[in-house]
Motif scaffolding. Structure first.
Motif, PDB file in Angstrom:
ATOM      1  N   ARG A 171       0.965  -1.253   0.120  1.00  0.00           N
ATOM      2  CA  ARG A 171       0.154   0.167  -0.051  1.00  0.00           C
ATOM      3  C   ARG A 171       0.864   1.206  -0.106  1.00  0.00           C
ATOM      4  O   ARG A 171       2.019   0.976   0.440  1.00  0.00           O
ATOM      5  CB  ARG A 171      -1.087  -0.131   1.132  1.00  0.00           C
ATOM      6  N   PRO A 172       0.285   2.250  -0.172  1.00  0.00           N
ATOM      7  CA  PRO A 172       1.186   3.676  -0.378  1.00  0.00           C
ATOM      8  C   PRO A 172       1.822   3.959   1.070  1.00  0.00           C
ATOM      9  O   PRO A 172       1.179   3.670   2.083  1.00  0.00           O
ATOM     10  CB  PRO A 172       0.219   4.605  -0.678  1.00  0.00           C
ATOM     11  N   THR A 173       3.035   4.276   0.793  1.00  0.00           N
ATOM     12  CA  THR A 173       4.003   4.337   2.056  1.00  0.00           C
ATOM     13  C   THR A 173       4.250   5.935   1.986  1.00  0.00           C
ATOM     14  O   THR A 173       4.875   6.476   0.939  1.00  0.00           O
ATOM     15  CB  THR A 173       5.157   3.581   1.648  1.00  0.00           C
ATOM     16  N   LEU A 174       4.909   6.395   3.149  1.00  0.00           N
ATOM     17  CA  LEU A 174       5.039   7.618   3.505  1.00  0.00           C
ATOM     18  C   LEU A 174       6.579   7.916   4.021  1.00  0.00           C
ATOM     19  O   LEU A 174       6.999   7.006   4.611  1.00  0.00           O
ATOM     20  CB  LEU A 174       3.992   8.370   4.554  1.00  0.00           C
ATOM     21  N   PHE A 175       6.915   9.052   3.648  1.00  0.00           N
ATOM     22  CA  PHE A 175       8.425   9.232   4.307  1.00  0.00           C
ATOM     23  C   PHE A 175       8.577  10.780   4.644  1.00  0.00           C
ATOM     24  O   PHE A 175       8.115  11.655   3.796  1.00  0.00           O
ATOM     25  CB  PHE A 175       9.537   8.898   3.077  1.00  0.00           C
ATOM     26  N   GLU A 176       9.047  11.022   5.643  1.00  0.00           N
ATOM     27  CA  GLU A 176       9.393  12.371   5.744  1.00  0.00           C
ATOM     28  C   GLU A 176      10.694  12.389   6.847  1.00  0.00           C
ATOM     29  O   GLU A 176      10.935  11.656   7.659  1.00  0.00           O
ATOM     30  CB  GLU A 176       8.218  13.294   6.649  1.00  0.00           C
ATOM     31  N   PHE A 177      11.559  13.425   6.746  1.00  0.00           N
ATOM     32  CA  PHE A 177      12.651  13.613   7.856  1.00  0.00           C
ATOM     33  C   PHE A 177      12.218  13.927   9.106  1.00  0.00           C
ATOM     34  O   PHE A 177      12.308  13.449  10.015  1.00  0.00           O
ATOM     35  CB  PHE A 177      13.751  14.374   7.160  1.00  0.00           C
ATOM     36  N   TYR A 201       3.075   6.923   9.448  1.00  0.00           N
ATOM     37  CA  TYR A 201       4.337   6.635   8.742  1.00  0.00           C
ATOM     38  C   TYR A 201       4.443   5.131   9.596  1.00  0.00           C
ATOM     39  O   TYR A 201       3.840   4.834  10.679  1.00  0.00           O
ATOM     40  CB  TYR A 201       5.239   7.608   9.409  1.00  0.00           C
ATOM     41  N   ASP A 202       5.370   4.609   8.980  1.00  0.00           N
ATOM     42  CA  ASP A 202       5.638   3.205   9.575  1.00  0.00           C
ATOM     43  C   ASP A 202       7.008   3.085  10.500  1.00  0.00           C
ATOM     44  O   ASP A 202       7.416   2.164  10.871  1.00  0.00           O
ATOM     45  CB  ASP A 202       5.854   2.167   8.385  1.00  0.00           C
ATOM     46  N   GLY A 262      10.230  10.966  -0.840  1.00  0.00           N
ATOM     47  CA  GLY A 262       9.474  12.267  -0.624  1.00  0.00           C
ATOM     48  C   GLY A 262       9.688  12.797  -1.954  1.00  0.00           C
ATOM     49  O   GLY A 262       9.202  12.366  -2.879  1.00  0.00           O
ATOM     50  N   GLY A 263       9.843  13.941  -1.834  1.00  0.00           N
ATOM     51  CA  GLY A 263      10.330  14.763  -3.201  1.00  0.00           C
ATOM     52  C   GLY A 263       9.247  16.148  -3.744  1.00  0.00           C
ATOM     53  O   GLY A 263       9.752  16.751  -4.655  1.00  0.00           O
TER      54      GLY A 263
END
Length: 350
Positions: free
Chosen positions: A32-38, A75-76, A289-290
């Motif tokens: 499934r869609p996955t998130l990323f953030e610093f 987030y995971d 990200g991006g």
């Protein structure tokens, strides 16, 4: 004021699964869609966590709030900033921008030998404190106190470092090695912890048009330590991603094939839009990200949502992508715009 996207994020029921992010970092398609953030920001952490005002000076209290916020936002993993390990720096004037030449503490060999180099060993004591607080299904992403180049620039000054590389390359090498060896040990300690799932080497290498140092100098002074940092994570069976701002056109091959980072974060539309970088490199490294930060700040929530959805659709066939901003979420990012981006991933989850 209506906040439909933020309300949706606040009301959804999160089900963290760190394996989804591991799949992305393995350059595969997650379930499934996955998130990323610093990182996010204090008001957003407090709102998302539901914990309200937080004493940010207490490391365990900070971690509780950040972990709860990352979980609620979908987030995971949770970004871990380990207290007590940093490279002391001189004073800099505060303003709209900060000079890269101010605050230098190392100007010659004598000041290099006097400098109070930090010890990474005590950082090991922090992980048993946060391990019981880690939300189910999540792991920690350990960030550094900046990286090899950023800390060296802070200690020497940017222009002075450029001159030093030309005038006294031996001393320049010793300074880079003093910084790099301590950061390597910091990440080795982190990689050994069960509550840590991966590391992020955060080290800005470029300006908008070019790297901060000539690629040959990056390869001589900076990259050997990042190669060892990535290898330390891999030796422990854990991925390591790179967060590095600036134009990477001349060093993408180094990042992927030499340093062997598992993912790359930080993108700007004025340099190269993330859509373009994903098409170029998405099969060779995870693109994280991006969505350009200026775009996220200035656009309507609906436009942010549409671009986020389009990016997820772009990656729907081959994966190796996690949705997020191109850099981070400082306080000037409208909460509704951030939520619009995040909801593009959350709304499709089972």
């Amino acid at each position: 004021m209506s906040r439909p996207f933020l309300d949706r994020v606040m009301n959804h029921r999160p089900t963290p699964d760190f394996n989804q992010l591991l799949t992305v970092l393995a350059k595969r398609l997650p379930a499934r869609p996955t998130l990323f953030e610093f990182f996010l920001n204090a008001p957003l952490y407090e709102r998302l966590s539901g914990r309200g005002a937080t004493d940010w000076g207490r490391p365990e209290e900070r971690f509780r709030t950040v972990a709860a916020a990352f979980r609620q936002a979908g987030y995971d993993y949770v970004t871990v900033h380990v207290p007590g390990f940093e490279f002391p720096q001189g004073e800099r004037h505060q303003g709209a921008s900060v000079s890269m030449n101010e605050g230098a503490l190392i100007t010659d060999r004598a000041s290099f030998e006097r400098y109070p180099w930090p010890d990474p060993e005590p950082t090991a004591a922090f992980y048993p404190q946060i391990a019981p607080l880690m939300p189910d299904g999540m792991k920690g992403m350990v960030a550094g106190p900046c990286g090899v180049l950023e800390n060296t620039v802070a200690l020497v000054g940017y222009e002075a470092l450029c001159f030093l590389i030309a005038d006294d390359p031996e001393l320049a090498q010793e300074i880079f090695d003093a910084v790099g060896s301590r950061l390597l040990r910091y990440y080795e300690i982190a990689a050994a912890q069960d509550c840590v799932g991966f590391g992020i080497a955060n080290d800005d290498w470029g300006f908008k048009t070019q790297p901060m140092l000539a690629p040959a100098d990056l390869r001589r002074y900076v990259f050997p330590w990042h190669r060892r940092i990535a290898a330390a994570g891999h030796a422990a069976g854990k991925p390591v991603v790179l967060h590095s701002c600036g134009n990477a056109a001349e060093i993408w091959t180094d990042i992927i094939d030499d340093l062997r980072f598992d993912g790359k974060h930080s993108y700007e539309d004025t340099i190269s839009p993330v859509e373009q970088e994903y098409d170029r490199y998405g099969g060779r490294i995870a693109i994280l990200g991006g969505l350009d930060l200026d775009f996220v700040v200035r656009s309507t929530p609906e436009d942010v949502y549409r671009r986020a959805r389009a990016m997820l659709e772009r990656a729907a066939a081959k994966g190796a992508y996690a949705l997020g901003t191109g850099n981070s979420v400082p306080e000037y990012v409208p909460a509704e715009n951030y939520a619009a981006m995040t909801w593009a991933a959350l709304e499709t989850r089972p």
